[in-house]
Motif scaffolding. Structure first.
Motif, PDB file in Angstrom:
ATOM      1  N   THR A  78       0.820  -0.926   3.272  1.00 25.14           N
ATOM      2  CA  THR A  78       1.041   0.170   1.992  1.00 25.14           C
ATOM      3  C   THR A  78       0.053  -0.401   0.564  1.00 25.14           C
ATOM      4  O   THR A  78      -0.385  -1.749   0.764  1.00 25.14           O
ATOM      5  N   TRP A  79      -0.218   0.324  -0.039  1.00 21.13           N
ATOM      6  CA  TRP A  79      -1.233  -0.056  -1.292  1.00 21.13           C
ATOM      7  C   TRP A  79      -0.402  -1.156  -2.189  1.00 21.13           C
ATOM      8  O   TRP A  79      -1.026  -2.012  -2.626  1.00 21.13           O
ATOM      9  N   GLN A  80       0.999  -0.726  -2.229  1.00 22.31           N
ATOM     10  CA  GLN A  80       1.655  -2.011  -2.917  1.00 22.31           C
ATOM     11  C   GLN A  80       1.820  -3.262  -2.168  1.00 22.31           C
ATOM     12  O   GLN A  80       1.935  -4.226  -2.913  1.00 22.31           O
ATOM     13  N   GLN A  81       1.804  -3.149  -0.896  1.00 23.19           N
ATOM     14  CA  GLN A  81       1.596  -4.577  -0.421  1.00 23.19           C
ATOM     15  C   GLN A  81       0.439  -5.257  -0.412  1.00 23.19           C
ATOM     16  O   GLN A  81       0.596  -6.663  -0.583  1.00 23.19           O
ATOM     17  N   ASP A  84       0.407  -6.624  -3.973  1.00 24.89           N
ATOM     18  CA  ASP A  84       1.427  -7.767  -3.971  1.00 24.89           C
ATOM     19  C   ASP A  84       0.743  -9.018  -3.611  1.00 24.89           C
ATOM     20  O   ASP A  84       0.949 -10.289  -4.136  1.00 24.89           O
ATOM     21  N   GLU A  96      -5.197  -3.717  -8.690  1.00 21.40           N
ATOM     22  CA  GLU A  96      -4.952  -2.292  -8.406  1.00 21.40           C
ATOM     23  C   GLU A  96      -6.128  -1.636  -7.712  1.00 21.40           C
ATOM     24  O   GLU A  96      -6.046  -1.032  -6.550  1.00 21.40           O
TER      25      GLU A  96
END
Length: 219
Positions: A78-81, A84, A96
């Protein structure tokens, strides 16, 4: 400008102290196989932004440690992974936007080359400029990122060696070595081009390294 013997002594000091590629520093065991070549591309992308090389190396390692060491796994994360992992490596200023382009780049690499940079190499047919242009079609990889990839990959794609990008030449100038690529190549042994180029870049980025090597060679 030193004489030939003095230049060779200086180059030996430089290689002994700083002759380590950024791929090695990142823990990438560079071979002519898809996974380490992709990891080098990710590292080159991160190194090309306005951030310390040590942070870029740490961020790349964090991505790979989190399982994103292939284009398929990068795309499936995922983008968030991705954000992070970049943050864990200290790569927070561009995390980002970088997370987005890493996903986009993985998708393009899979769609165009089946995730295998060797196919890009084949299409370039041994021509460094052609390969540089192809690399720059990847999201976020500009001339600097392409130059970094070529500089590091010449250890396994030897048709591109010896290759010294402008940053490496800047390091040579700081050390009092010739700016001419052919003359610089004559100061090293076969198979040392990638390590030599990386060592020159370190001298370009840190004046203290150049001073340390010059003093050691003079002594």
């Amino acid at each position: 400008m030193r004489d030939g013997g003095g230049q060779r002594v200086l180059v030996r000091e430089l290689l002994d102290r700083y002759g380590r590629t950024y791929a090695e520093e990142c823990g990438i065991r560079l071979r002519n196989t898809p996974q380490p070549l992709y990891q080098l591309l990710v590292l080159a992308d991160l190194l090309s932004t306005r951030i310390r090389a040590s942070v870029a190396v740490a961020a790349a390692r964090a991505l790979f440690d989190a399982g994103m060491g292939t284009p398929r796994r990068m795309l499936d994360a995922t983008w968030q992974q991705r954000v992070d992992a970049l943050g864990e490596g200290g790569y927070r200023r561009y995390d980002e936007s970088t997370a987005t382009r890493l996903g986009d780049g993985a998708a393009l690499l899979l769609d165009t080359y089946g995730g295998d940079l060797r196919r890009m190499r084949e299409a370039a047919d041994g021509e460094a400029r052609a390969l540089s242009r192809a690399l720059q079609e990847m999201p976020g990889v500009g001339p600097t990122g392409a130059a970094i990839f070529l500089r590091e990959v010449q250890g396994v794609w030897t048709e591109f060696a010896p290759l010294l990008d402008p940053k490496a030449v800047q390091g040579a100038e700081r050390l009092g070595l010739p700016r001419d690529g052919a003359k610089l190549a004559g100061l090293i042994e076969e198979g040392e081009a990638a390590a030599f180029a990386s060592a020159l870049v370190r001298a370009a980025l840190d004046r203290r390294i150049a001073e340390e090597v010059r003093e050691a060679a003079a002594g």
